[in-house]
Design an enzyme around this catalytic site. Structure first.
Site, mmCIF file in Angstrom:
data_model
loop_
_atom_site.group_PDB
_atom_site.id
_atom_site.type_symbol
_atom_site.label_atom_id
_atom_site.label_comp_id
_atom_site.label_asym_id
_atom_site.label_seq_id
_atom_site.Cartn_x
_atom_site.Cartn_y
_atom_site.Cartn_z
ATOM 1 N N ARG A 1 -6.980 -10.075 -5.803
ATOM 2 C CA ARG A 1 -7.020 -9.029 -6.843
ATOM 3 C C ARG A 1 -7.806 -9.488 -8.051
ATOM 4 N NH1 ARG A 1 -1.138 -7.756 -9.209
ATOM 5 N NH2 ARG A 1 -1.971 -7.886 -11.298
ATOM 6 N N GLU B 1 7.284 2.650 0.562
ATOM 7 C CA GLU B 1 6.795 1.535 1.391
ATOM 8 C C GLU B 1 7.488 0.241 1.008
ATOM 9 O OE1 GLU B 1 2.596 1.115 0.672
ATOM 10 O OE2 GLU B 1 2.142 3.081 1.499
ATOM 11 N N LYS C 1 7.729 -3.256 -0.466
ATOM 12 C CA LYS C 1 6.917 -3.991 -1.437
ATOM 13 C C LYS C 1 6.978 -5.460 -1.036
ATOM 14 C CE LYS C 1 6.209 -4.866 -6.346
ATOM 15 N NZ LYS C 1 5.882 -6.271 -6.195
HETATM 16 P P1 AMP Z 1 4.057 -6.643 -9.362
HETATM 17 O O1 AMP Z 1 3.504 -7.985 -9.073
HETATM 18 O O2 AMP Z 1 5.548 -6.601 -9.387
HETATM 19 O O3 AMP Z 1 3.406 -5.961 -10.528
HETATM 20 O O4 AMP Z 1 3.691 -5.727 -8.104
HETATM 21 C C1 AMP Z 1 2.409 -5.309 -7.798
HETATM 22 C C2 AMP Z 1 1.919 -5.975 -6.550
HETATM 23 O O5 AMP Z 1 2.746 -5.659 -5.432
HETATM 24 C C3 AMP Z 1 0.593 -5.499 -6.098
HETATM 25 O O6 AMP Z 1 -0.472 -6.115 -6.774
HETATM 26 C C4 AMP Z 1 0.570 -5.865 -4.628
HETATM 27 O O7 AMP Z 1 -0.010 -7.149 -4.478
HETATM 28 C C5 AMP Z 1 2.007 -5.927 -4.250
HETATM 29 N N1 AMP Z 1 2.422 -5.027 -3.164
HETATM 30 C C6 AMP Z 1 3.316 -5.365 -2.229
HETATM 31 N N2 AMP Z 1 3.528 -4.371 -1.360
HETATM 32 C C7 AMP Z 1 2.730 -3.340 -1.725
HETATM 33 C C8 AMP Z 1 2.515 -2.023 -1.209
HETATM 34 N N3 AMP Z 1 3.169 -1.550 -0.136
HETATM 35 N N4 AMP Z 1 1.622 -1.228 -1.863
HETATM 36 C C9 AMP Z 1 0.963 -1.692 -2.962
HETATM 37 N N5 AMP Z 1 1.137 -2.917 -3.480
HETATM 38 C C10 AMP Z 1 2.008 -3.749 -2.883
#
Ligand code: AMP
Length: 589
Positions: free
Chosen positions: A293, A271, A273
């Protein structure tokens, strides 16, 4: 229950930094606590008056507590303030001053846990005229009947700085030891600071059950009652409820698709991100409620998103998980998180900023639907359900996350490139069979993004600027989270990446504004601040260092962005820093 019994426990906890010893102290205490005081005790042990899921906050300033100390001891505010400047800890100051005042009288206090709890709760419900005086009264009432050490902990609770170090994991284990110790053949060996269980598997099962119930309910005062009264079966039955925020599922990082497929199996769903912020949208009794969150209710701040969900998601009640992404009104391109982040905390002109910084909601999971929990269903089924309840996607309003299902590394890489070109951060790779695991980071999926490693760190102090930066805080002491010991450990100082002018981005002025109200201690050139503000930082390298309490220092740290959507519990952990440090050594050798 007398508050003094809890204070005795606080004092014991304060004296040790050993996690197992803390767990033992708490579990022995829990065995004695009667059911009617238990919910309050569960919260107070972690210094809370409200569970995180409640919107209410204590919200009293140190100055107000200072006034109450003055009023109850008969010592002038100036004197209290001087003393506070010396100790840097208003709790300690209260303890000392009350001890002095009472040294000639033999005091026996009968202040109860309930009284402390009720008075502090009353504080946060006061509004309108005469509020300050009434708040001072409520606090002085406690101070007047408190012993010196009781006063210390009341003040620390009021200021949300209990500092006895009870992490979620410690409380969870204490619940297991206290209520299920017999079932698992548990013994604690104080001399060795170690424990033994007859049945490890069963022990793990109980610990998992308490943790899972907590991840769903997010309130130890409720979890503890279920554990005590209803046992394992009750814990396993506890479920998500629309209207109560859950800890969202998180994903660790993978280097590439090969690693991702190996960890998750093939085929997997890939998916986009999105570079936005997480929103869990709940529908309950016909009303849509939005949480971040960090479990903060942001329904008011996002009337546009509420409308999208109302109009486009079918179902009587549900919890869906999604990412709100900002886009440029003119170019219709996705914008980095930073631009829309100001909407999260906004209290006025809400519709105006909503128009200026619109968001698109990208939904990627459903965890509850029409009275049924979906978390144990495999992801492929949850995705199908999503497609059913969001039959019509509308670009720039609400969409189901762009995704492909593949077992082919080449196709996955092509999709990854496409995602980056669309302005996203990378991709998520998700196992089609995985359940939704609230609060967990294992097993369900991984994220893949370009190499630059960044850390989310907490600001714990700052230095005052000089010359053209006079009047601002201009260098920030940053820390990561030592999960084992439940404390923040420093890892460097940062001043690069902040702007001189607010129009250009996150500025020194803006940081100064944010941190001003969080100052705990003013030591002249430097200030100590409450750990609330999270920033994402990039760096050249992680070095070993004796200068900072983490044992590491970041070389050339620079600001990537302010993370309004995150709190201290989201900060990077010392463990993660260890891993990055070791990886880096691997690269260099
Ligand atoms: P990180 O901040 O790099 O740890 O990435 C985690 C965050 O990516 C999650 O808390 C989500 O807010 C975000 N995110 C963005 N796209 C997605 C997706 N398709 N599925 C799950 N999380 C996502």
């Amino acid at each position: 229950m007398d508050y003094s019994e809890l204070v005795e426990v606080y004092e014991k906890l304060e004296k040790t930094s050993k996690r197992l010893e803390k767990t033992h102290i708490i579990s022995e205490f829990l065995k004695k606590v009667r059911t009617d005081s238990l919910p309050q005790i569960a919260l107070l042990l972690q210094g809370n008056i409200y569970p995180a899921v409640e919107e209410k906050k204590i919200g009293v300033a140190a100055k107000l507590v200072l006034k109450a100390i003055a009023a109850s001891t008969g010592i002038s505010s100036d004197k209290v303030e001087n003393q506070w400047a010396k100790t840097g800890d208003l709790g300690k100051t209260a303890e000392e001053l009350i001890a002095k005042k009472k040294q000639h009288t033999l005091f026996k206090t009968d202040i109860t846990v309930k009284k402390v709890f009720d008075n502090i709760r009353k504080l946060s419900s006061l509004e309108g005229e005469g509020t300050v005086a009434r708040k001072v009264d409520l606090i002085s009432e406690l101070m007047t009947s408190a012993s010196p050490s009781e006063a210390k902990f009341i003040v620390r609770t009021l200021l949300e700085e209990l500092r006895v170090g009870v992490a979620d994991g410690t409380l969870r284990d204490a619940i297991v030891w206290a209520y299920f110790g017999k079932d698992i053949g548990f013994t604690y060996n104080a001399k060795e600071n170690d424990f033994d269980v007859k049945d490890r598997v069963l022990y793990q099962k109980y610990a998992d059950a308490v943790q899972t119930a907590y991840d769903k309910i997010n309130d130890f005062s409720e979890v503890i009652m279920v554990a005590k009264d209803k046992g394992l079966a009750g814990l396993e039955k506890s479920s998500l409820k629309p209207g109560s925020p859950i800890k969202v599922m998180l994903y660790p990082k993978a280097e590439d698709f090969k690693e991702a497929f190996e960890a998750l199996g093939k085929p997997a769903q890939i998916e986009y991100k999105f570079d936005g912020f997480r929103i869990q949208a709940h529908k309950k009794d016909g009303k849509v409620i939005l949480f971040t969150r960090r479990l903060e209710n942001v329904t008011r701040q996002f009337p546009d998103v509420v409308k999208f969900v109302e109009e486009h998601v079918k179902g009587d009640d549900f919890i869906i998980d999604s990412e709100a992404v900002g886009y440029d009104v003119k170019t219709k391109k996705y914008m980095p998180f930073q631009k829309i982040s100001q909407r999260i905390k906004r209290k006025y002109d809400i519709h105006e900023v909503a128009e200026k910084f619109p968001v698109e909601l990208n939904v990627f999971d459903v965890v509850e639907l029409n009275g049924e929990n979906c978390i144990t269903k495999p992801f492929r089924e949850r995705r199908k359900l999503l497609e059913k309840i969001i039959p019509k996607e509308v670009r720039f309003k609400i969409k189901i996350a762009d995704a492909i299902v593949t077992d082919d590394v080449k196709k996955a890489e092509k999709f990854y490139k496409e995602s980056l070109e669309a302005g996203n951060e990378g991709v998520m790779v998700k196992s089609l069979d995985a359940p939704y695991q609230p609060g967990r980071r294992v097993g369900g999926g991984v994220k893949i993004k370009p190499v630059m490693e960044t850390l989310d760190v907490v600001i714990v102090g700052a230095e005052k600027g000089e010359g053209k930066r006079a009047g601002w805080l201009s260098s920030f002491l940053i820390a990561c989270r030592d999960e084992e010991n439940d404390e923040l450990v420093e890892i460097g100082k940062i001043s690069t990446g902040f702007k001189e002018k607010t129009e250009e981005g996150t500025s020194f002025e803006e940081m100064t504004e944010l941190l001003k109200s969080l100052i705990k201690e003013d030591k002249g050139k430097i200030v100590v601040v409450k750990p609330k503000i999270i920033i994402e930082v990039a760096y050249e390298e992680i070095q070993k260092s004796t200068e900072y309490s983490s044992g590491y220092a970041l070389r050339f740290p620079r600001l990537v962005r302010l993370r309004e959507d995150r709190g201290p519990n989201d900060a990077s952990t010392l463990n993660e820093v260890d891993v990055l440090y070791n990886k880096q050594r691997g690269r260099h050798s």
